[in-house]
Design an enzyme around this catalytic site. Structure first.
Site, PDB file in Angstrom:
ATOM      1  N   ASP A 178       0.938  -0.885   0.127  1.00 26.78           N
ATOM      2  CA  ASP A 178       0.062   0.175   0.558  1.00 26.78           C
ATOM      3  C   ASP A 178       0.811   1.438   0.170  1.00 26.78           C
ATOM      4  OD1 ASP A 178      -2.204  -1.798   0.199  1.00 26.78           O
ATOM      5  OD2 ASP A 178      -2.229  -1.317   2.448  1.00 26.78           O
TER       6      ASP A 178
HETATM    7  N1  URA Z   1      -1.295  -5.924   3.679  1.00 30.59           N
HETATM    8  C1  URA Z   1      -1.936  -5.135   4.198  1.00 30.59           C
HETATM    9  O1  URA Z   1      -2.899  -4.835   4.121  1.00 30.59           O
HETATM   10  N2  URA Z   1      -1.172  -3.739   3.078  1.00 30.59           N
HETATM   11  C2  URA Z   1      -0.318  -3.759   2.637  1.00 30.59           C
HETATM   12  O2  URA Z   1       0.304  -3.123   1.980  1.00 30.59           O
HETATM   13  C3  URA Z   1       0.654  -5.440   2.369  1.00 30.59           C
HETATM   14  C4  URA Z   1       0.288  -6.423   2.789  1.00 30.59           C
END
Ligand code: URA
Length: 235
Positions: free
Chosen positions: A103
């Site tokens: 993310d």
């Molecule tokens: N899980 C998440 O919620 N975000 C990420 O970036 C990776 C795994």
């Protein structure tokens, strides 16, 4: 492979710029100055040099990045900076892409490569490649959460997760944990904690398969994988 293509691929500039190099007599093949950029060379068998430095031809690039927050795990984006924008132009010439997504606000280990086979193997749900995350959680993480994650939790869209291994590093109003999962659903870690009425306030990926984040890398820094890291990853 054409000489101009080889040199452009290896980051010596556009084909036009490569022509300039040849004009300057900077390029030799097996010790002979070459002026014609269209000749075909075999970089594995022939010594192609620019300003007396041998061009080490490689088809693939493998980089480990400590992804900073605020940057998108994509090759291009209309609005935001991407992890590829952070690379030097030489690396960008290989047309690499991030293996999987973190993310925008997530930090940590991101493999960047142009090796589609390796990327596929690491991302394929059938391969169950484990990924470990460190997270700060708003809320008290308990042994019940460990059990729930082990059994699988139901996400907001009804998906039942595969077993995850939760380790509590610190339990309190702001808890610290490590979670290892073998899948990569959208926002998976955040949604797993939401399923337990808790909120991830900080997330960092530590490992992917046999690859461990080099803690010496500052946020936004990257380096090539070592041969050992690469062979461990391909196992
Ligand atoms: N899980 C998440 O919620 N975000 C990420 O970036 C990776 C795994």
């Amino acid at each position: 492979m054409r000489l101009d293509k080889l040199l452009a691929n290896m980051g010596y500039g556009s084909r036009k710029e490569v022509k300039q190099l040849l004009k300057q007599k900077a390029v030799t093949v097996d010790g002979e100055v070459v002026k014609d950029s269209s000749i075909h060379v075999d970089p594995e068998k022939q010594n192609v040099s620019v300003f007396d430095e041998r061009v080490q031809y490689t088809e693939y690039i493998y980089l480990m990045m400590n992804k900073p927050p605020g940057v998108i795990s994509a090759t291009e984006d209309l609005y935001d900076e991407t992890v590829i924008d952070l690379l030097d132009t030489m690396s960008q010439h290989f047309k690499p892409f991030p293996v999987g997504r973190l993310d925008k606000d997530t930090e940590g280990l991101l493999l960047i490569t142009n090796d589609g086979v390796l990327a596929h193997n690491l991302l394929s749900p059938k391969k169950h490649v484990p990924k470990t995350y460190y997270a700060k959680i708003s809320g008290i993480v308990t042994d019940e959460d460990i059990i729930a994650f082990k059994q699988g939790v139901e996400l907001d869209d009804g998906y039942m997760t595969k077993p995850g291994e939760l380790k509590i590093l610190h339990s309190g109003p702001e808890s610290e944990i490590e979670l290892t999962i073998q899948e990569g659903k959208f926002h998976q870690v955040k949604r797993m904690f939401e399923a337990r009425d808790k909120k991830v306030t900080y997330l960092k990926r530590l490992t992917m398969g046999n690859l461990h984040l080099d803690e010496k890398l500052e946020l936004g820094e990257y380096r090539p994988l070592t041969n050992d890291e690469l062979s461990a990853l391909k196992k």
